[in-house]
Design a protein around this motif. Sequence first.
Motif, PDB file in Angstrom:
ATOM      1  N   MET A  92       0.841  -1.200   0.000  1.00  0.00           N
ATOM      2  CA  MET A  92       0.000   0.000   0.000  1.00  0.00           C
ATOM      3  C   MET A  92       0.878   1.253   0.000  1.00  0.00           C
ATOM      4  SD  MET A  92      -2.614   1.176   3.002  1.00  0.00           S
ATOM      5  CE  MET A  92      -3.027   2.890   3.228  1.00  0.00           C
ATOM      6  N   SER A  93       0.656   2.168  -0.886  1.00  0.00           N
ATOM      7  CA  SER A  93       1.407   3.411  -0.937  1.00  0.00           C
ATOM      8  C   SER A  93       0.843   4.401   0.075  1.00  0.00           C
ATOM      9  CB  SER A  93       1.334   4.026  -2.334  1.00  0.00           C
ATOM     10  OG  SER A  93       1.759   5.366  -2.311  1.00  0.00           O
ATOM     11  N   VAL A  94       1.698   5.308   0.533  1.00  0.00           N
ATOM     12  CA  VAL A  94       1.238   6.348   1.445  1.00  0.00           C
ATOM     13  C   VAL A  94       0.170   7.205   0.791  1.00  0.00           C
ATOM     14  CG1 VAL A  94       2.965   8.060   0.779  1.00  0.00           C
ATOM     15  CG2 VAL A  94       2.051   8.080   3.097  1.00  0.00           C
ATOM     16  N   LEU A  95       0.158   7.248  -0.555  1.00  0.00           N
ATOM     17  CA  LEU A  95      -0.876   8.013  -1.260  1.00  0.00           C
ATOM     18  C   LEU A  95      -2.268   7.470  -0.972  1.00  0.00           C
ATOM     19  CD1 LEU A  95       0.834   8.529  -4.724  1.00  0.00           C
ATOM     20  CD2 LEU A  95       0.367  10.269  -3.022  1.00  0.00           C
ATOM     21  N   GLY A  96      -2.342   6.204  -0.529  1.00  0.00           N
ATOM     22  CA  GLY A  96      -3.644   5.607  -0.279  1.00  0.00           C
ATOM     23  C   GLY A  96      -4.167   5.818   1.121  1.00  0.00           C
ATOM     24  N   VAL A  97      -3.481   6.576   1.965  1.00  0.00           N
ATOM     25  CA  VAL A  97      -3.923   6.780   3.342  1.00  0.00           C
ATOM     26  C   VAL A  97      -5.067   7.793   3.353  1.00  0.00           C
ATOM     27  CG1 VAL A  97      -3.289   7.595   5.628  1.00  0.00           C
ATOM     28  CG2 VAL A  97      -1.678   6.215   4.324  1.00  0.00           C
ATOM     29  N   THR A  98      -6.259   7.297   3.508  1.00  0.00           N
ATOM     30  CA  THR A  98      -7.426   8.178   3.612  1.00  0.00           C
ATOM     31  C   THR A  98      -7.910   8.295   5.052  1.00  0.00           C
ATOM     32  OG1 THR A  98      -8.891   6.308   3.159  1.00  0.00           O
ATOM     33  CG2 THR A  98      -8.190   7.651   1.272  1.00  0.00           C
ATOM     34  N   ARG A  99      -7.473   7.372   5.888  1.00  0.00           N
ATOM     35  CA  ARG A  99      -7.821   7.452   7.306  1.00  0.00           C
ATOM     36  C   ARG A  99      -6.692   6.815   8.101  1.00  0.00           C
ATOM     37  NH1 ARG A  99     -12.138   8.651  10.394  1.00  0.00           N
ATOM     38  NH2 ARG A  99     -12.335   7.644  12.424  1.00  0.00           N
ATOM     39  N   SER A 100      -5.932   7.637   8.769  1.00  0.00           N
ATOM     40  CA  SER A 100      -4.785   7.176   9.543  1.00  0.00           C
ATOM     41  C   SER A 100      -5.246   6.658  10.904  1.00  0.00           C
ATOM     42  CB  SER A 100      -3.799   8.321   9.731  1.00  0.00           C
ATOM     43  OG  SER A 100      -4.381   9.303  10.587  1.00  0.00           O
ATOM     44  N   ILE A 101      -4.296   6.309  11.740  1.00  0.00           N
ATOM     45  CA  ILE A 101      -4.627   5.874  13.099  1.00  0.00           C
ATOM     46  C   ILE A 101      -5.333   6.988  13.863  1.00  0.00           C
ATOM     47  CG2 ILE A 101      -3.552   5.355  15.332  1.00  0.00           C
ATOM     48  CD1 ILE A 101      -1.634   3.504  13.821  1.00  0.00           C
ATOM     49  N   LEU A 102      -4.979   8.243  13.567  1.00  0.00           N
ATOM     50  CA  LEU A 102      -5.661   9.372  14.200  1.00  0.00           C
ATOM     51  C   LEU A 102      -6.887   9.834  13.427  1.00  0.00           C
ATOM     52  CD1 LEU A 102      -2.671  11.520  15.520  1.00  0.00           C
ATOM     53  CD2 LEU A 102      -4.113   9.907  16.763  1.00  0.00           C
ATOM     54  N   GLY A 103      -7.300   9.061  12.419  1.00  0.00           N
ATOM     55  CA  GLY A 103      -8.560   9.325  11.730  1.00  0.00           C
ATOM     56  C   GLY A 103      -8.521  10.437  10.707  1.00  0.00           C
ATOM     57  N   GLN A 104      -7.355  10.701  10.116  1.00  0.00           N
ATOM     58  CA  GLN A 104      -7.259  11.787   9.146  1.00  0.00           C
ATOM     59  C   GLN A 104      -6.574  11.303   7.870  1.00  0.00           C
ATOM     60  OE1 GLN A 104      -4.747  14.916  10.759  1.00  0.00           O
ATOM     61  NE2 GLN A 104      -3.366  13.445  11.690  1.00  0.00           N
ATOM     62  N   PRO A 105      -6.875  11.926   6.735  1.00  0.00           N
ATOM     63  CA  PRO A 105      -6.168  11.575   5.502  1.00  0.00           C
ATOM     64  C   PRO A 105      -4.788  12.208   5.478  1.00  0.00           C
ATOM     65  CG  PRO A 105      -7.719  13.354   5.079  1.00  0.00           C
ATOM     66  CD  PRO A 105      -7.923  12.948   6.513  1.00  0.00           C
ATOM     67  N   TRP A 106      -3.913  11.636   4.654  1.00  0.00           N
ATOM     68  CA  TRP A 106      -2.599  12.218   4.410  1.00  0.00           C
ATOM     69  C   TRP A 106      -2.589  12.805   3.012  1.00  0.00           C
ATOM     70  CZ3 TRP A 106       1.475   8.176   6.506  1.00  0.00           C
ATOM     71  CH2 TRP A 106       1.288   8.018   7.896  1.00  0.00           C
ATOM     72  N   ARG A 107      -2.165  14.057   2.909  1.00  0.00           N
ATOM     73  CA  ARG A 107      -2.153  14.734   1.621  1.00  0.00           C
ATOM     74  C   ARG A 107      -0.802  15.407   1.412  1.00  0.00           C
ATOM     75  NH1 ARG A 107      -7.754  17.918   2.879  1.00  0.00           N
ATOM     76  NH2 ARG A 107      -9.175  16.119   2.854  1.00  0.00           N
ATOM     77  N   TRP A 108      -0.509  15.681   0.133  1.00  0.00           N
ATOM     78  CA  TRP A 108       0.696  16.432  -0.202  1.00  0.00           C
ATOM     79  C   TRP A 108       0.501  17.902   0.127  1.00  0.00           C
ATOM     80  CZ3 TRP A 108       4.553  13.460  -0.638  1.00  0.00           C
ATOM     81  CH2 TRP A 108       4.466  12.221  -1.287  1.00  0.00           C
TER      82      TRP A 108
END
Length: 585
Positions: free
Chosen positions: A1-17
């Motif tokens: 899984m690429s980091v680009l696919g993180v839509t909900r992290s452990i803290l419940g937030q997406p990761w964006r550039w």
Amino acid sequence: MSVLGVTRSILGQPWRWRSLSADARDGALGGDGLLVQLLLSRGCPPDAIDAHRTPSIRHFMPDPSIFRDMDRAAARLADAVQAGEQVAIFGDYDVDGATSTALLARVLADLGLIARPYIPDRLLEGYGPTAAALARLAAEGASLILTVDCGAQAFDAFEAVRDNGADIVVVDHHKCSSALPPAHALVNPNRLDEAVDAAAHGHLAAVGMCFLLAAALVRTLRNRGFFADRPEPKLIDLLDLVALGTVADVAQLRGLNRAFVTQGLKVMAGRRNIGLSALIEASRLTRAPTAQDLGFALGPRINAGGRVGRADLGTRLLITTNPDEARTLAAELDRLNEERRAIEAAVQVEADLRIDAQANVILVWGQGWHPGVIGIVAGRLKERLGRPVVVVAVDEHGIGKGSGRSITGVDLGAAIMAAREHGLLVAGGGHAMAAGLTIEEAHLPALGAFLNERLSDTVTRAREDRALLLDAVLAPGGVTPALVESLEVGGPYGAGWPAPRVAAGPFRLIKVDIVGNGHIRVIAAGDDGRSIKAMAFRAADTDLGQALLACPPHRRLWLAGRARLDDWGSRPAAELHVEDAAWAD
């Protein structure tokens, strides 16, 4: 899984550039290209890269005359210098107030005029000028009173002493009402009647505005021939004070503020201010201070006097030219800072028990809480809860002193001023990210309802837009001292100019334990055979900390946060200060 696919992290937030450049995301720009991308992604115009690469005062400093009342204030101060008048400087009890007071006192001393600094007692006098204090200063001979980092809302105090024979000049940066208090001059970039070019500097701290006033004063005296037989003050030597006050007041580090801090850190490294040099030693810093040190090591110690000790200790330290006095004052501030930490921890525990988890704006209060630490507690709660927080200390007379901290996109200062206009507060004001207030205990429930009704939609939108913004994605072996050094070139970082954030991994966690005051220490290994040390500060009781502690050895994680140098060993190593994590499998 690429980091680009993180839509909900452990803290419940997406990761964006943070930026849209694919080259920068992959780290392919390297060296100078990475620096350019860091600047562009923080709002630097493409045609101003060179100016932002090494921000200078010469490039970013405006003509002080663009601000309303600046020339009038400078002329009145020049009159006082030439006539040898008695001048008092009334400053706030925080770092911005202390540095503002010290800066003007040092400039005036260089011009041959010894001004009287006055810092009010937080507990006995409260925030801002009072009629009693101003009347006392005038009665004791002051014909000119400067109020710095306060005064924009001092209607009653100024009205009460307007005929006492002393002129009042205000240098402030807090939000103003459409009406202004009666003063000889009121210099504030956040006046509602300011022109666009002046209002663009509304992010300056009060100490930055005092530096501009000092420049206007020197120019006025130069035009009057004052320096025909004496040297001009070296204002550049005072930039260490400007840097300290700017960072400690969490002013946005863009434009002129970034230049102030960049150049001020260079001045501070030269140890020209005897008091600051003593404070650096008391803080046990063995290298030249960084912007982070200003906010987390030096600033809190200056603040400690106003919070739990004598309010004027920090100002006296920054003004003194006596090395022995400087060492004594610095040691006392260091001791008071430790006392402040213990008081803060006790208030934090009680405040945690009174949080309404359903509210969009958190308001907590308690009898007997020390008003000197409520701002820090509000900031800690805001960071943990991701919502605006107001903490109020109620005294034995039922009067509450409150301090609030907000999140990006929510103007808490404007809401506090609106609450005052609705009759809920005795006093109140501030700016977008921080505010202060005085309130009767009986009105606290109504204030909570007012703030939630006024700000809930804004808070909801701000929280929905919340995302972890990344500047680069790295393989496990990519977190190196060389990378940290490359990222630091884009600094100084702080509010409005965020430090770079990277995601690295995937990792398996080899060792996870709790150290210190609830910090999580991690040793993480990647598939490339490289391992790094990571720290998640104050995370033991958070979802992030619990996930790290419970992570089984076969699962893999992306870790995101700030790459830092760990210089405790024989040679520097890089480590990751973790702010979030996401499952990679």
